[in-house]
Design a protein around this motif. Sequence first.
Motif, PDB file in Angstrom:
ATOM      1  N   GLU A  55       0.746  -0.915   0.171  1.00 24.43           N
ATOM      2  CA  GLU A  55       0.013   0.106   0.002  1.00 24.43           C
ATOM      3  C   GLU A  55       0.916   1.269   0.103  1.00 24.43           C
ATOM      4  N   ILE A  56       0.509   2.403  -0.795  1.00 24.90           N
ATOM      5  CA  ILE A  56       1.222   3.423  -1.039  1.00 24.90           C
ATOM      6  C   ILE A  56       0.850   4.714  -0.323  1.00 24.90           C
ATOM      7  N   ALA A  57       1.540   5.281   0.955  1.00 25.40           N
ATOM      8  CA  ALA A  57       1.081   6.618   1.344  1.00 25.40           C
ATOM      9  C   ALA A  57       2.041   7.924   0.864  1.00 25.40           C
ATOM     10  N   GLU A  58       1.521   8.642   0.201  1.00 28.35           N
ATOM     11  CA  GLU A  58       2.422   9.936  -0.181  1.00 28.35           C
ATOM     12  C   GLU A  58       2.486  10.658   0.789  1.00 28.35           C
ATOM     13  N   GLY A  59       3.894  10.910   1.077  1.00 29.10           N
ATOM     14  CA  GLY A  59       4.014  11.735   2.139  1.00 29.10           C
ATOM     15  C   GLY A  59       5.430  12.104   2.323  1.00 29.10           C
ATOM     16  N   ASP A  60       5.864  13.006   3.231  1.00 27.95           N
ATOM     17  CA  ASP A  60       7.180  13.532   3.397  1.00 27.95           C
ATOM     18  C   ASP A  60       7.250  13.754   5.127  1.00 27.95           C
ATOM     19  N   ILE A  61       8.296  13.093   5.696  1.00 30.45           N
ATOM     20  CA  ILE A  61       8.369  13.427   6.943  1.00 30.45           C
ATOM     21  C   ILE A  61       8.837  14.705   7.374  1.00 30.45           C
ATOM     22  N   LEU A  62       9.054  15.326   6.725  1.00 28.67           N
ATOM     23  CA  LEU A  62       9.463  16.910   6.698  1.00 28.67           C
ATOM     24  C   LEU A  62       8.291  17.685   6.598  1.00 28.67           C
ATOM     25  N   ASN A  63       7.185  17.365   6.291  1.00 26.04           N
ATOM     26  CA  ASN A  63       5.804  17.893   6.340  1.00 26.04           C
ATOM     27  C   ASN A  63       4.825  17.081   7.056  1.00 26.04           C
ATOM     28  N   PRO A  64       4.665  17.609   8.249  1.00 18.86           N
ATOM     29  CA  PRO A  64       3.852  17.015   9.020  1.00 18.86           C
ATOM     30  C   PRO A  64       2.466  16.788   8.933  1.00 18.86           C
ATOM     31  N   ASP A  65       1.705  17.569   7.860  1.00 21.17           N
ATOM     32  CA  ASP A  65       0.281  17.522   7.259  1.00 21.17           C
ATOM     33  C   ASP A  65       0.279  16.253   6.592  1.00 21.17           C
ATOM     34  N   SER A  66       1.303  16.013   5.992  1.00 18.01           N
ATOM     35  CA  SER A  66       1.244  14.850   4.960  1.00 18.01           C
ATOM     36  C   SER A  66       1.298  13.468   5.503  1.00 18.01           C
ATOM     37  N   LEU A  67       1.470  13.344   6.879  1.00 15.04           N
ATOM     38  CA  LEU A  67       1.776  12.145   7.540  1.00 15.04           C
ATOM     39  C   LEU A  67       0.358  11.635   8.316  1.00 15.04           C
ATOM     40  N   HIS A  68      -0.632  12.093   8.322  1.00 10.59           N
ATOM     41  CA  HIS A  68      -1.594  11.879   9.072  1.00 10.59           C
ATOM     42  C   HIS A  68      -2.502  10.510   8.435  1.00 10.59           C
ATOM     43  N   ASN A  69      -2.694  10.589   7.007  1.00 13.95           N
ATOM     44  CA  ASN A  69      -3.282   9.558   6.380  1.00 13.95           C
ATOM     45  C   ASN A  69      -2.312   8.337   6.318  1.00 13.95           C
ATOM     46  N   ALA A  70      -0.913   8.533   6.316  1.00 14.67           N
ATOM     47  CA  ALA A  70      -0.023   7.610   6.482  1.00 14.67           C
ATOM     48  C   ALA A  70      -0.243   6.748   7.656  1.00 14.67           C
ATOM     49  N   VAL A  71      -0.124   7.392   8.741  1.00 12.53           N
ATOM     50  CA  VAL A  71      -0.144   6.538  10.108  1.00 12.53           C
ATOM     51  C   VAL A  71      -1.524   5.974  10.397  1.00 12.53           C
ATOM     52  N   SER A  72      -2.612   6.511   9.784  1.00 10.12           N
ATOM     53  CA  SER A  72      -3.790   5.912  10.000  1.00 10.12           C
ATOM     54  C   SER A  72      -3.977   4.433  10.150  1.00 10.12           C
ATOM     55  N   ASN A  73      -4.314   3.931  11.366  1.00 11.69           N
ATOM     56  CA  ASN A  73      -4.474   2.233  11.564  1.00 11.69           C
ATOM     57  C   ASN A  73      -3.335   1.678  11.595  1.00 11.69           C
ATOM     58  N   ASN A 115      17.675  18.324   2.902  1.00  9.00           N
ATOM     59  CA  ASN A 115      17.538  17.057   3.593  1.00  9.00           C
ATOM     60  C   ASN A 115      18.996  16.693   4.482  1.00  9.00           C
ATOM     61  N   THR A 116      19.186  17.927   5.428  1.00  9.43           N
ATOM     62  CA  THR A 116      20.507  17.488   6.111  1.00  9.43           C
ATOM     63  C   THR A 116      20.088  16.384   7.110  1.00  9.43           C
ATOM     64  N   PRO A 117      21.129  15.829   7.941  1.00 10.90           N
ATOM     65  CA  PRO A 117      20.906  15.030   8.961  1.00 10.90           C
ATOM     66  C   PRO A 117      19.947  15.646  10.127  1.00 10.90           C
ATOM     67  N   GLU A 118      20.065  16.939  10.330  1.00 11.43           N
ATOM     68  CA  GLU A 118      19.281  17.614  11.473  1.00 11.43           C
ATOM     69  C   GLU A 118      17.779  17.599  10.935  1.00 11.43           C
ATOM     70  N   LYS A 119      17.482  17.630   9.730  1.00  3.89           N
ATOM     71  CA  LYS A 119      16.084  17.689   9.465  1.00  3.89           C
ATOM     72  C   LYS A 119      15.636  16.249   9.210  1.00  3.89           C
ATOM     73  N   VAL A 120      16.273  15.337   8.532  1.00  8.10           N
ATOM     74  CA  VAL A 120      15.745  14.098   8.302  1.00  8.10           C
ATOM     75  C   VAL A 120      16.024  13.151   9.845  1.00  8.10           C
ATOM     76  N   ASP A 121      16.888  13.249  10.444  1.00  7.83           N
ATOM     77  CA  ASP A 121      17.140  12.354  11.670  1.00  7.83           C
ATOM     78  C   ASP A 121      16.677  12.620  12.954  1.00  7.83           C
ATOM     79  N   PHE A 122      16.184  14.104  12.994  1.00 11.37           N
ATOM     80  CA  PHE A 122      15.724  14.596  14.252  1.00 11.37           C
ATOM     81  C   PHE A 122      14.228  15.213  13.904  1.00 11.37           C
ATOM     82  N   ILE A 123      14.149  16.108  12.969  1.00 11.67           N
ATOM     83  CA  ILE A 123      12.970  16.882  12.978  1.00 11.67           C
ATOM     84  C   ILE A 123      12.026  16.078  12.301  1.00 11.67           C
ATOM     85  N   GLY A 124      12.347  15.201  11.103  1.00  9.99           N
ATOM     86  CA  GLY A 124      11.485  14.212  10.460  1.00  9.99           C
ATOM     87  C   GLY A 124      11.193  13.167  11.433  1.00  9.99           C
TER      88      GLY A 124
END
Length: 271
Positions: A55-73, A115-124
Amino acid sequence: MAHLNVSSDDIILVAGATGGVGQLTVAKLLEKNLKVRALTRNPAKVQTMFDNRVEIAEGDILNPDSLHNAVSNVKYILCCTGTTAFPSDKWQFNSNWNWFEALFDSQKLKQKAANTPEKVDFIGVTNLVDVAPTDLKRFVFVSSCGILRKNSFPFSVLNAFGVLDAKEKGEQSIINSGLPYTIIRPVRLIDGPYTSYDLNSLLKASTQGKLGVKIDTGDKVVGETSRIDVAAACVECLAYSESQNKIFELVNQGRRPDIIDWQGLFATLEN
């Protein structure tokens, strides 16, 4: 040891599904006929890579609003995201940069990149933690060995642009969330990445000729870790309570048995 039942009805979200560890992790989940949802910015790539079996969930860990459908259930989140420790195309610079800046003004350089480590590995990672369901059964994070040795050579060099700092802050976000977690710290990764392969090739990825698997704690180990074994650890840890709320290093050492005894390895993590 408590063996947990990972149901074929449970949705397992894999973040970083097209990366070196992530795609191998997806393949191992599919081998077990488990239900996979891949979080991706590139749905077409995922669809092709995994032969329409996820199943595919389009989203980006740096965009919190794009993650809600991805984590549903979802019942499990396997976070295999990451970027390079040093400036590269994977940092996705939004303006010109040069190595002179990298040497003498690392902060300015990082401000130019998406896509720095700070943004990906911490913020994301923190964004993903913040939207995770409260009834999540496990949050698995692929971190890095060297976090506790980042001021010592050679890890001080690896951390020149803050990758170990970011991984550590990502770990703390997970721990402080109260979610059940497993944090895996591999040593230098070998095998792959298999980013140019299809699912059939991924399912055939082999550790033949590699050393055995050792689990340790306290950030003391040195050596190399097969991405295939990291992916296996991500999947196998879901089935055992002894790996829950644990941080461990993973390294290839010693003679490799015909079958890796993951149950026995996780048993060494008992308090």
